[in-house]
Design a protein around this motif. Structure first.
Motif, PDB file in Angstrom:
ATOM      1  N   UNK A   1      23.858  37.646  36.772  1.00 41.30           N
ATOM      2  CA  UNK A   1      22.615  37.166  37.377  1.00 41.30           C
ATOM      3  C   UNK A   1      21.841  38.323  37.988  1.00 41.30           C
ATOM      4  N   UNK A   2      20.541  38.120  38.145  1.00 41.45           N
ATOM      5  CA  UNK A   2      19.676  39.129  38.752  1.00 41.45           C
ATOM      6  C   UNK A   2      19.634  38.935  40.266  1.00 41.45           C
ATOM      7  N   UNK A   3      19.126  39.948  40.971  1.00 42.72           N
ATOM      8  CA  UNK A   3      18.969  39.862  42.428  1.00 42.72           C
ATOM      9  C   UNK A   3      17.496  39.996  42.780  1.00 42.72           C
TER      10      UNK A   3
ATOM     11  N   UNK B   1      15.154  46.990  41.044  1.00 42.41           N
ATOM     12  CA  UNK B   1      15.576  46.729  39.677  1.00 42.41           C
ATOM     13  C   UNK B   1      16.980  46.121  39.655  1.00 42.41           C
ATOM     14  N   UNK B   2      17.129  45.017  38.956  1.00 43.27           N
ATOM     15  CA  UNK B   2      18.423  44.346  38.876  1.00 43.27           C
ATOM     16  C   UNK B   2      19.242  44.923  37.716  1.00 43.27           C
ATOM     17  N   UNK B   3      20.456  45.323  38.024  1.00 41.53           N
ATOM     18  CA  UNK B   3      21.391  45.741  36.978  1.00 41.53           C
ATOM     19  C   UNK B   3      22.188  44.506  36.578  1.00 41.53           C
ATOM     20  N   UNK B   4      21.677  43.802  35.588  1.00 40.47           N
ATOM     21  CA  UNK B   4      22.305  42.552  35.159  1.00 40.47           C
ATOM     22  C   UNK B   4      23.523  42.888  34.302  1.00 40.47           C
ATOM     23  N   UNK B   5      24.696  42.518  34.789  1.00 40.37           N
ATOM     24  CA  UNK B   5      25.930  42.844  34.078  1.00 40.37           C
ATOM     25  C   UNK B   5      26.052  42.002  32.806  1.00 40.37           C
TER      26      UNK B   5
ATOM     27  N   UNK C   1      41.613  31.446  33.953  1.00 42.57           N
ATOM     28  CA  UNK C   1      41.169  32.796  33.583  1.00 42.57           C
ATOM     29  C   UNK C   1      40.332  33.440  34.676  1.00 42.57           C
ATOM     30  N   UNK C   2      40.365  34.769  34.676  1.00 45.81           N
ATOM     31  CA  UNK C   2      39.523  35.538  35.592  1.00 45.81           C
ATOM     32  C   UNK C   2      38.106  35.597  35.049  1.00 45.81           C
ATOM     33  N   UNK C   3      37.178  36.006  35.885  1.00 49.52           N
ATOM     34  CA  UNK C   3      35.765  36.045  35.524  1.00 49.52           C
ATOM     35  C   UNK C   3      35.516  36.948  34.329  1.00 49.52           C
ATOM     36  N   UNK C   4      34.575  36.547  33.494  1.00 49.60           N
ATOM     37  CA  UNK C   4      34.185  37.356  32.344  1.00 49.60           C
ATOM     38  C   UNK C   4      33.321  38.532  32.784  1.00 49.60           C
ATOM     39  N   UNK C   5      32.465  38.302  33.775  1.00 49.24           N
ATOM     40  CA  UNK C   5      31.562  39.317  34.304  1.00 49.24           C
ATOM     41  C   UNK C   5      32.144  39.898  35.589  1.00 49.24           C
ATOM     42  N   UNK C   6      32.135  41.215  35.728  1.00 49.51           N
ATOM     43  CA  UNK C   6      32.615  41.851  36.960  1.00 49.51           C
ATOM     44  C   UNK C   6      31.828  41.338  38.157  1.00 49.51           C
ATOM     45  N   UNK C   7      32.567  40.868  39.155  1.00 46.05           N
ATOM     46  CA  UNK C   7      31.921  40.300  40.333  1.00 46.05           C
ATOM     47  C   UNK C   7      31.565  38.838  40.185  1.00 46.05           C
ATOM     48  N   UNK C   8      31.857  38.264  39.016  1.00 46.32           N
ATOM     49  CA  UNK C   8      31.571  36.852  38.787  1.00 46.32           C
ATOM     50  C   UNK C   8      32.664  35.958  39.334  1.00 46.32           C
ATOM     51  N   UNK C   9      32.582  34.686  39.024  1.00 48.61           N
ATOM     52  CA  UNK C   9      33.523  33.696  39.538  1.00 48.61           C
ATOM     53  C   UNK C   9      34.646  33.438  38.538  1.00 48.61           C
TER      54      UNK C   9
ATOM     55  N   UNK D   1      29.525  23.478  42.069  1.00 51.24           N
ATOM     56  CA  UNK D   1      28.262  23.805  42.747  1.00 51.24           C
ATOM     57  C   UNK D   1      28.283  25.244  43.247  1.00 51.24           C
ATOM     58  N   UNK D   2      29.385  25.625  43.879  1.00 46.79           N
ATOM     59  CA  UNK D   2      29.503  26.963  44.446  1.00 46.79           C
ATOM     60  C   UNK D   2      29.588  28.041  43.373  1.00 46.79           C
ATOM     61  N   UNK D   3      29.963  27.636  42.160  1.00 47.13           N
ATOM     62  CA  UNK D   3      29.975  28.570  41.028  1.00 47.13           C
ATOM     63  C   UNK D   3      28.664  28.572  40.260  1.00 47.13           C
ATOM     64  N   UNK D   4      27.659  27.852  40.793  1.00 49.67           N
ATOM     65  CA  UNK D   4      26.331  27.770  40.167  1.00 49.67           C
ATOM     66  C   UNK D   4      26.390  27.184  38.761  1.00 49.67           C
TER      67      UNK D   4
END
Length: 354
Positions: A65-67, A85-89, A149-157, A201-204
């Motif tokens: 996601x972007x910031x 600038x957002x570094x979208x992973x 499973x662990x998150x696919x994206x670094x820093x993801x849920x 919900x908390x995982x969007x």
């Protein structure tokens, strides 16, 4: 008269009274297989399916996601040092096509003639059902793998495991044996579904499309409210607290905005050491175990998820073949498909455990 004593039959299996006398029969057989396959599938419409024309695998891009930040007048937005600038992973998931899975049967011509009922329709139904069970069972296992499973994206849920009895989220690797605690009530199931909804919900995770698939035992406990006898006060169909569903029809469409389904295709035993069957699949969804779609499902009660959690790559859709073999005096029927299944977004799946 040239044709005296000769009766010309109207062959019901011919197309336009010409050609093979059983052409229409074979198409009917194929149609019955397709119909049975569709009717016995629960998970087909509940996950992401992608069709490829050729190749052995398909890539599914996954993005973060972007910031957003407040702008300070005069600063250069394009300057990386200003944090605008957002570094979208980005990442990807690759799902590989498994070997061709098939169900087949051979019908002897003499048996077909002697039989007093339409055995072909029975064969068609069973072949379609066999493939539907394997398809559904594989998808159910992959949803459980996604939840662990662990998150696919670094820093993801990550995915999530929910202990229904305690109504608490556990570790994603939780797959131990707690078989002594197997008598969850309908009230516990209702509470767990609300906890799962909150976690999504908390995982969007989008609200639209959320679903839960339970074993029949837990599904009916949602309706009865207890672990045995009917307890309307804690039933999910209790109209006094806004419940929906029907005791008369034994159905419950939603809890906490989650559509409820039941299936006998959910795994409930330890298959982690299985070396055949699903273990021969090309996709190792539990990571390094080498058992394909198989894992330890001893504590599994069901899953709560969104269709984006799991994907299927389809190279050869369900197809049928039939051939009369003169040398064997019978017809060989085959139903088959070539697909592969894998985890896409772990944050969109929660496993319900006892």
């Amino acid at each position: 008269m040239a044709n005296e004593g000769i009766t010309i039959p109207s062959r019901v299996g011919q197309i336009n009274s010409s050609g093979a006398v059983d052409a229409l029969f074979l198409k009917k057989f194929a149609g019955e297989i397709l119909t049975t396959f569709e009717e016995n599938n629960v998970f087909k419409a509940l996950h992401t399916i992608r069709t490829i024309e050729s190749g052995k695998s398909a890539q599914f891009p996954v993005t973060g996601i972007a910031s957003a930040n407040y702008y300070t007048p005069g600063q250069n937005i394009a300057d990386s040092g200003n944090s605008y600038l957002s570094d979208i992973k980005k990442n990807e998931k690759v799902i590989t096509i498994d070997d061709v899975l098939l169900a087949s049967s051979f019908l002897s011509s003499i048996d077909d003639v002697k039989n007093h009922y339409d055995i072909r329709s029975v064969y068609a139904s069973e072949l379609g059902k066999a493939l539907a069970v394997r398809f559904d069972s594989a998808i159910a296992k992959v949803f459980i793998a996604a939840a662990r499973s662990a998150a696919t994206i670094t820093g993801g849920k990550d995915g999530g495991v929910l202990d229904v009895s305690a109504n608490v989220m556990g570790d994603i690797s939780d797959s131990g044996d707690d078989s002594t605690n197997n008598d969850v009530t309908g009230a516990q199931m209702v509470a767990a579904l609300f906890t799962a909804a909150q976690a999504l919900d908390e995982n969007d995770v989008p609200e639209d499309g959320r679903f839960c698939v339970l074993r029949p035992q837990e599904y009916y406990r949602l309706i009865t409210g207890g672990s045995g006898a009917l307890t309307i006060g804690s039933s999910a169909v209790n109209k006094d607290v806004g419940g929906v569903g029907s005791i008369a029809s034994g159905s419950i469409p939603q809890v906490a905005g989650i559509s409820i389904y039941k299936s006998t295709h959910l795994p409930s035993t330890d298959l982690s050491s299985t070396a055949t069957g699903d273990g021969a699949a090309s996709n190792d969804v539990f990571g390094g175990s080498g058992s394909g779609y198989n894992g330890n499902f001893t504590n599994s009660l069901g899953i709560v998820a969104h269709p984006s959690a799991v994907g299927t790559v389809k190279l050869l859709d369900l197809a049928t073949e039939s051939e009369y073999q003169m040398e064997r005096q019978g017809t060989l029927f085959i139903a088959k498909y070539a697909m592969g299944h894998g985890v896409l977004r772990p944050e969109c799946a929660i496993e319900l455990q006892k």
